[in-house]
Design an enzyme around this catalytic site. Sequence first.
Site, short mmCIF file in Angstrom:
data_model
loop_
_atom_site.label_atom_id
_atom_site.label_comp_id
_atom_site.label_asym_id
_atom_site.label_seq_id
_atom_site.Cartn_x
_atom_site.Cartn_y
_atom_site.Cartn_z
N PHE A 147 20.62 12.99 5.59
CA PHE A 147 19.59 13.64 4.78
C PHE A 147 18.36 12.73 4.77
O PHE A 147 18.37 11.67 4.17
CB PHE A 147 20.04 13.90 3.34
CG PHE A 147 18.95 14.60 2.55
CD1 PHE A 147 18.79 15.97 2.66
CD2 PHE A 147 18.10 13.89 1.73
CE1 PHE A 147 17.76 16.62 1.97
CE2 PHE A 147 17.09 14.53 1.04
CZ PHE A 147 16.91 15.90 1.15
N ASP A 232 16.66 4.14 6.74
CA ASP A 232 16.13 4.99 5.67
C ASP A 232 16.74 4.52 4.35
O ASP A 232 17.87 4.86 4.02
CB ASP A 232 16.47 6.45 5.96
CG ASP A 232 15.94 7.40 4.88
OD1 ASP A 232 15.55 6.93 3.79
OD2 ASP A 232 15.94 8.62 5.13
N LYS A 261 10.93 7.12 -3.40
CA LYS A 261 11.57 7.39 -4.69
C LYS A 261 11.28 6.31 -5.73
O LYS A 261 10.27 6.36 -6.41
CB LYS A 261 13.06 7.61 -4.50
CG LYS A 261 13.36 8.91 -3.74
CD LYS A 261 14.79 9.33 -3.84
CE LYS A 261 15.09 10.56 -3.01
NZ LYS A 261 14.40 11.77 -3.46
#
Length: 406
Positions: A147, A232, A261
């Site tokens: 993801f 990531d 984030k």
Amino acid sequence: MTAPARARGSQELIRAEEPVLAHNYHPLPVVVARAEGAWVEDVEGRRYLDMLAGYSALNFGHRHPALVDAAHRQLDRLTLTSRAFHHDRLAGFAERLAALTGTDMVLPMNTGAEAVESGIKVARKWAYDVKGVPADRATIVVAADNFHGRTTTIVGFSTDETARAGFGPFTPGFRVVPYNDLAALEEAVDETTAAVLMEPIQGEAGVLIPDDGYLAGVRELTRRAGCLFVADEIQSGLGRTGRTLAVEHEPVVPDVVLLGKALGGGIVPVSAVVGSREVLGVLRPGEHGSTFGGNPLAAAVGTAVVELLETGEFQRRAAELGTVLREGLAALVGRGVVGFRARGLWAGVDVDPALGSGREISERLMREGVLVKDTHGSTIRLAPPLTVTGEELRGALGTLEKVLTS
């Protein structure tokens, strides 16, 4: 609480959303009106312990005083210039973020998906300019069940049909291999490979943690093959796993790290691509950009986030409380929990399907005052703010036990 919130209850507000909001989310039926630390309050005054933390965007809790203060002070001075001009906050933010992550250069962006897209562009440009891959032949190897975001390029190399179906045609140039399988990865890498793009821990897939030595193997394989390792760390980074970066659990230094984030402190969207000068130095003016990337408000909040992490306090808290989380979950195995994976303050918990789907378990926990989110099947994710206390964490685990055994 605002006046409209006092006048309208949760169900009325939820119904009001239906005609006007695109249905790209299926949120739990709770309407949050205010929050502080690890707690949120709905429009009717009910309090909930937040055990999701905005998918790690709220690593420092809701409205951390240092972050709110940094935002307030910057709002009174300057919020946006675009990158057409310099501003007085960007260089300091970039220098401190590079130092925190042990890298040379910083490419500031806004969202996690933008960071991934930027990382893909940088890897391809490096492959053509430095590695010498023939034009338009560069490939990037990714892992199944990944993801990395929801842009059309990214969902094109997803293996989640819910994310992919109906959005093609997709960008070519990606090869998908099983996660945690070095042999498959080695077979997929060749002279056209620009990079291996990998989550050190696959969050959306259920907090999947690779075998010890896997990430070191990825690093060694990419080094031998003459391609980049792009990590990531948008969900796993910035303290979540007990280290600044999740790759630090092994002696691994990627060429490029993608951040997002938590970098915005739960206040503004902030992301970044950080890496070596050899890689990020391939970009030239006009080849990539973002009007809002690295804006003064983002840089001010991002700098305050880096300052919190520089102390090491939050990494230590995640590591220490991670022991509490693992021990609590281990005690529930065989009592409604069939398995779990945890690192730091992050866990994927597989619930006995006979007790309900992940969504149903999340709704039961919500009714008991604990907010989590399901992922696939009967798996729920636990990712509280790093500011959570041991007492609060044990209370949440006790509530999970109650929900599973009652």
